[in-house]
Write a protein that holds these residues in place. Structure first.
Motif, PDB file in Angstrom:
ATOM      1  N   ALA A 134     -66.019  37.919 -48.520  1.00 43.57           N
ATOM      2  CA  ALA A 134     -67.095  37.175 -49.091  1.00 43.57           C
ATOM      3  C   ALA A 134     -66.526  35.792 -49.892  1.00 43.57           C
ATOM      4  O   ALA A 134     -66.966  34.819 -50.131  1.00 43.57           O
ATOM      5  CB  ALA A 134     -68.162  37.580 -49.701  1.00 43.57           C
ATOM      6  N   HIS A 135     -65.389  36.098 -50.496  1.00 45.65           N
ATOM      7  CA  HIS A 135     -64.752  35.239 -51.676  1.00 45.65           C
ATOM      8  C   HIS A 135     -64.328  33.733 -50.753  1.00 45.65           C
ATOM      9  O   HIS A 135     -64.524  32.881 -51.397  1.00 45.65           O
ATOM     10  CB  HIS A 135     -63.467  35.866 -52.037  1.00 45.65           C
ATOM     11  CG  HIS A 135     -63.080  35.074 -53.143  1.00 45.65           C
ATOM     12  ND1 HIS A 135     -63.351  35.184 -54.642  1.00 45.65           N
ATOM     13  CD2 HIS A 135     -61.845  34.183 -53.311  1.00 45.65           C
ATOM     14  CE1 HIS A 135     -62.572  34.462 -55.345  1.00 45.65           C
ATOM     15  NE2 HIS A 135     -62.055  33.536 -54.656  1.00 45.65           N
ATOM     16  N   THR A 178     -72.715  30.634 -56.959  1.00 42.88           N
ATOM     17  CA  THR A 178     -71.504  30.551 -56.234  1.00 42.88           C
ATOM     18  C   THR A 178     -70.397  31.072 -57.190  1.00 42.88           C
ATOM     19  O   THR A 178     -69.617  31.810 -56.587  1.00 42.88           O
ATOM     20  CB  THR A 178     -71.326  29.484 -55.447  1.00 42.88           C
ATOM     21  OG1 THR A 178     -72.341  28.914 -54.672  1.00 42.88           O
ATOM     22  CG2 THR A 178     -70.058  29.314 -54.692  1.00 42.88           C
ATOM     23  N   GLY A 221     -70.365  34.620 -57.846  1.00 37.51           N
ATOM     24  CA  GLY A 221     -70.120  35.325 -56.543  1.00 37.51           C
ATOM     25  C   GLY A 221     -68.495  35.384 -56.762  1.00 37.51           C
ATOM     26  O   GLY A 221     -67.965  36.376 -56.301  1.00 37.51           O
ATOM     27  N   MET A 222     -67.991  34.204 -56.722  1.00 41.94           N
ATOM     28  CA  MET A 222     -66.438  34.007 -56.761  1.00 41.94           C
ATOM     29  C   MET A 222     -65.636  35.134 -57.912  1.00 41.94           C
ATOM     30  O   MET A 222     -64.648  35.562 -57.763  1.00 41.94           O
ATOM     31  CB  MET A 222     -65.964  32.522 -56.911  1.00 41.94           C
ATOM     32  CG  MET A 222     -66.233  31.749 -55.795  1.00 41.94           C
ATOM     33  SD  MET A 222     -65.976  30.091 -56.041  1.00 41.94           S
ATOM     34  CE  MET A 222     -64.296  30.045 -56.563  1.00 41.94           C
ATOM     35  N   PHE A 282     -67.679  31.917 -50.540  1.00 45.99           N
ATOM     36  CA  PHE A 282     -68.053  31.388 -51.775  1.00 45.99           C
ATOM     37  C   PHE A 282     -67.109  29.945 -52.099  1.00 45.99           C
ATOM     38  O   PHE A 282     -67.658  29.201 -52.571  1.00 45.99           O
ATOM     39  CB  PHE A 282     -67.822  32.248 -52.750  1.00 45.99           C
ATOM     40  CG  PHE A 282     -68.956  33.325 -52.829  1.00 45.99           C
ATOM     41  CD1 PHE A 282     -70.039  33.050 -52.673  1.00 45.99           C
ATOM     42  CD2 PHE A 282     -68.506  34.751 -52.932  1.00 45.99           C
ATOM     43  CE1 PHE A 282     -71.188  34.192 -52.526  1.00 45.99           C
ATOM     44  CE2 PHE A 282     -69.426  35.625 -53.060  1.00 45.99           C
ATOM     45  CZ  PHE A 282     -70.828  35.401 -53.108  1.00 45.99           C
ATOM     46  N   GLU A 301     -67.137  37.918 -59.130  1.00 49.46           N
ATOM     47  CA  GLU A 301     -67.510  39.174 -58.777  1.00 49.46           C
ATOM     48  C   GLU A 301     -66.793  39.693 -57.587  1.00 49.46           C
ATOM     49  O   GLU A 301     -66.926  40.917 -57.078  1.00 49.46           O
ATOM     50  CB  GLU A 301     -68.896  39.330 -58.631  1.00 49.46           C
ATOM     51  CG  GLU A 301     -69.928  39.259 -59.952  1.00 49.46           C
ATOM     52  CD  GLU A 301     -71.201  39.027 -59.649  1.00 49.46           C
ATOM     53  OE1 GLU A 301     -71.531  39.129 -58.724  1.00 49.46           O
ATOM     54  OE2 GLU A 301     -71.743  38.986 -60.777  1.00 49.46           O
ATOM     55  N   THR A 302     -65.981  38.763 -56.869  1.00 52.45           N
ATOM     56  CA  THR A 302     -65.207  39.215 -55.522  1.00 52.45           C
ATOM     57  C   THR A 302     -63.749  38.925 -55.884  1.00 52.45           C
ATOM     58  O   THR A 302     -63.644  37.801 -56.526  1.00 52.45           O
ATOM     59  CB  THR A 302     -65.948  38.686 -54.301  1.00 52.45           C
ATOM     60  OG1 THR A 302     -65.585  37.322 -54.405  1.00 52.45           O
ATOM     61  CG2 THR A 302     -67.173  38.943 -54.208  1.00 52.45           C
ATOM     62  N   SER A 303     -63.005  39.858 -55.182  1.00 43.82           N
ATOM     63  CA  SER A 303     -61.450  39.797 -55.258  1.00 43.82           C
ATOM     64  C   SER A 303     -61.076  38.401 -54.373  1.00 43.82           C
ATOM     65  O   SER A 303     -61.985  38.389 -53.323  1.00 43.82           O
ATOM     66  CB  SER A 303     -60.793  40.756 -55.179  1.00 43.82           C
ATOM     67  OG  SER A 303     -60.854  41.543 -53.975  1.00 43.82           O
ATOM     68  N   GLU A 354     -59.335  38.715 -52.064  1.00 45.82           N
ATOM     69  CA  GLU A 354     -58.993  39.348 -50.827  1.00 45.82           C
ATOM     70  C   GLU A 354     -60.292  39.764 -50.057  1.00 45.82           C
ATOM     71  O   GLU A 354     -60.387  40.015 -48.976  1.00 45.82           O
ATOM     72  CB  GLU A 354     -58.110  40.663 -50.713  1.00 45.82           C
ATOM     73  CG  GLU A 354     -56.679  40.316 -51.398  1.00 45.82           C
ATOM     74  CD  GLU A 354     -56.720  40.136 -52.828  1.00 45.82           C
ATOM     75  OE1 GLU A 354     -57.626  40.418 -53.599  1.00 45.82           O
ATOM     76  OE2 GLU A 354     -55.668  39.669 -53.137  1.00 45.82           O
ATOM     77  N   HIS A 355     -61.322  39.734 -50.830  1.00 47.20           N
ATOM     78  CA  HIS A 355     -62.459  39.877 -50.114  1.00 47.20           C
ATOM     79  C   HIS A 355     -63.216  38.997 -49.149  1.00 47.20           C
ATOM     80  O   HIS A 355     -62.992  37.835 -49.385  1.00 47.20           O
ATOM     81  CB  HIS A 355     -63.744  40.249 -51.237  1.00 47.20           C
ATOM     82  CG  HIS A 355     -65.003  40.822 -50.888  1.00 47.20           C
ATOM     83  ND1 HIS A 355     -66.053  40.240 -50.249  1.00 47.20           N
ATOM     84  CD2 HIS A 355     -65.736  42.070 -51.236  1.00 47.20           C
ATOM     85  CE1 HIS A 355     -66.824  41.175 -49.988  1.00 47.20           C
ATOM     86  NE2 HIS A 355     -66.602  42.370 -50.561  1.00 47.20           N
TER      87      HIS A 355
END
Length: 638
Positions: A298-299, A285, A288-289, A302, A291-293, A295-296
């Motif tokens: 999926a963020h 998790t 994942g946080m 996560f 690797e994502t901005s 604004e994404h």
């Protein structure tokens, strides 16, 4: 006054032939005028010796005050005395004296009846009665005799004390049944009438009574044996009744402790497996946080997953704290400092409708405690108090130095030893607790909250933490008047350490070579990925045997071994010992969700042991690895 004439008179014949000792003395008691043969035989003197000795020669020190009784207006008296014979034998006598005229002179005739044998019998009876009475008092046991025909019973003083009754109490079958707790009454009535009197069985039952004098409930063990008449019918029953309340309480405490131990063992095992899962989930998790901005899309998901993992992590920590499987790192701390650091968080936790009041001693002594567990105690007690005040109220935290008796002292003839403690009091103005809730208060998974709103581990965890730090916990509660918990921790003679400040957010990096041993594949893969991202060279293995087989081929500059503790085959401790032997100077960092194998006494980390409990966050792993490596570098540089 008797006229005792000389030789040939009736008195002379009685005097000479009496079977008990007699003598005649002058009225002033200074001279013995005559003595009979029974007195000479009992005391061992010749007639000439007896007539010339002073009567005080016969007297021996009395065991108690002499008992003297005047008879017939002072002309006669009776007195219990102790005499000594010529051979030194002590005899108990009852001496009766009468005024007489002997050979035309005023005199007194004394009759000494030997009561030695009777006194010995009386002493034996009194000794036996005293022994029985003291034995019953020490054993908390009374005795009774039940007359079957009349349906009445007689009892010893100790039995009356156990039942809380006096002589006026009706000692009948119905009177006995009235003392028995209602839930046992019908069973005991049937046992007496059917099994005992009807089938001639022994009476042998434990049951609860309600004392007549004060209504106190006590447990007793009754025993009885029937005496049968010539026709085979019951005549009497003799027996004992013993107060076994303290034994029953001790047995209940033992059962409770065994139940807690069983649940704790189960909880520790579950937490171990669950922590491995949470570690893998948490690392994934966080990666994942990273690797994502923000604004994404999926963020945000996560973030929610991370919150759920945090909640699950707190649950497993409570399980481990309750089961005493959680590693602790106790430090010398001031509870005041812990409260000050945690005060803002407690205010947010309690909400705006609950006032937080602190009353902290300015000269509070230090205690040795794990800071995170101290905070856990505060949170659990605060949450418990908040839920007890649904319409708002006040929560008061108080600290104070106290002195209490040391457990296990002051029993019997042993002197009571006192010890210094620091008290933490947590008092609310909430709804209070019923007697039923009090009896289950520290049991794991017991909760009064609606389903889904409580785990029932909060107070069980508090209990476990306090006991693990050799402390005590007490509580008082009244329905409608609130609840107060008092925790007592042993005081230490040392200055408190400063509490650690906020940890840095940036992940610590490095370039050293690390051996990673973890039997859970998901945890191993994610931990390797993180450490490599931070710049480390990582060599990972699934178990100890595989690691040792490959050790010779690994670089010579291995700086750190990160190993799980509990693994199939070769466990983490033995693996670390072998690698340290082959590669002197390598540092070791243990990780586990179940920490028995790295704990010393009372679950305290052994000196020099580096440990990272599962589930861990990326920041915790990065920080702990860097701390261990930097500590080794400083040691070498020194």
């Amino acid at each position: 006054m008797t006229n005792a004439r000389g030789p040939g008179s009736d008195f002379e014949a009685i005097f000479r032939g009496a079977p008990y000792a007699m003598w005649i003395v002058s009225r002033d008691g200074r001279r013995v005028l005559d003595v009979n043969d029974a007195a000479l035989a009992r005391y061992g003197y010749t007639r000439g010796e007896f007539l010339t000795l002073g009567l005080t020669t016969l007297d021996a020190p009395a065991r108690g005050a002499r008992r003297k009784t005047d008879v017939v207006g002072g002309c006669a008296s009776a007195e219990a005395r102790r005499h000594r014979t010529r051979t030194g034998e002590l005899v108990e006598v009852l001496v009766t004296e009468h005024d007489v005229t002997f050979r035309h002179q005023p005199a007194r005739v004394a009759t000494a009846i030997d009561v030695t044998a009777q006194r010995r019998k009386d002493d034996a009876i009194r000794g036996s009665e005293f022994f029985l009475r003291r034995s019953q008092e020490v054993g908390n046991l009374g005795s009774y005799r039940f007359d079957v025909a009349s349906g009445t019973w007689a009892s010893s003083a100790k039995l009356d004390d156990i039942f809380g009754i006096d002589d006026a109490y009706p000692k009948t079958v119905e009177g006995w049944l009235a003392l028995i707790h209602p839930r046992h009454r019908d069973e005991l009535r049937e046992h007496l009438l059917v099994q005992v009197l009807g089938q001639r069985q022994r009476f042998d039952k434990e049951y609860e009574i309600v004392r007549a004098s004060d209504g106190e409930r006590r447990w007793v063990h009754g025993r009885g044996e029937l005496d049968l008449g010539e026709d085979g019918e019951p005549v009497e029953m003799f027996g004992t009744i013993q107060d076994v309340t303290e034994r029953r309480r001790a047995e209940e405490s033992l059962r409770h402790a065994q139940k807690l131990e069983s649940v704790g063992r189960l909880a520790g095992g579950v937490a171990h497996d669950f922590n491995n899962l949470l570690t893998a989930m948490g690392i994934n998790t966080e990666l994942g946080m990273m690797e994502t901005s923000p604004e994404h899309p999926a963020h945000a998901r996560f973030v929610e997953i991370a919150k759920g993992i945090d909640s699950a992590t707190n649950l497993t920590r409570q399980l481990l704290a309750f089961s005493r499987k959680q590693a602790i790192d106790p430090r010398v701390m001031s509870l005041n400092d812990v409260i000050h650091r945690f005060e803002k968080m407690l205010e947010r936790l309690l909400g705006e409708d609950v006032e937080l009041v602190t009353s902290l001693s300015h000269d509070l002594r230090a205690v040795r405690i794990d800071v995170s567990q101290a905070e856990q105690v505060l949170v659990n007690l605060a949450v418990n108090a908040r839920d007890a005040m649904p319409r708002g109220g006040r929560l008061t935290l108080e600290t104070r130095n106290v002195t209490l008796p040391d457990p296990g002292t002051g029993e019997g003839d042993e002197p009571c030893v006192t010890r210094a403690y620091v008290m933490l009091s947590v008092a609310d103005t909430g709804e209070g607790m019923s007697e039923n809730v009090k009896s289950h208060l520290f049991e794991p998974f017991f909760t009064t909250k609606p389903q889904g709103r409580g785990t029932g581990l909060g107070l069980a965890t508090v209990y476990g933490v306090v006991n693990r730090h050799q402390g005590r916990i007490e509580f008082s509660s009244v329905l409608g008047a609130g609840t107060t918990f008092r925790i007592y921790l042993p005081a230490v003679d040392a200055l408190p350490e400063r509490l650690p400040g906020p940890r840095p957010v940036a992940l610590a990096r490095g370039t050293e070579a690390i051996v990673l041993v973890e039997d859970e594949e998901r945890v191993r893969a994610r931990a390797r990925e993180l450490l490599e991202r931070l710049g480390y060279r990582v060599y990972d293995f699934a178990d100890g045997e595989e690691t040792l087989a490959a050790l010779a081929s690994l670089p010579l500059d291995l700086a750190l071994l990160v190993t799980d503790v509990v693994m199939p085959g070769l466990d983490g401790r033995r693996l670390a010992a072998e690698i340290e032997r082959r590669r002197p100077g390598i540092q070791v960092l243990y990780t586990s969700g179940y920490t028995d194998d790295v704990l010393g006494s009372f679950g305290v980390l052994e000196p020099g042991t580096n440990f990272l409990p599962k589930p861990y966050r990326l920041e915790a792993l990065a920080s702990r690895v860097r701390t261990v490596l930097d500590g080794a570098a400083r040691h070498v540089g020194a």
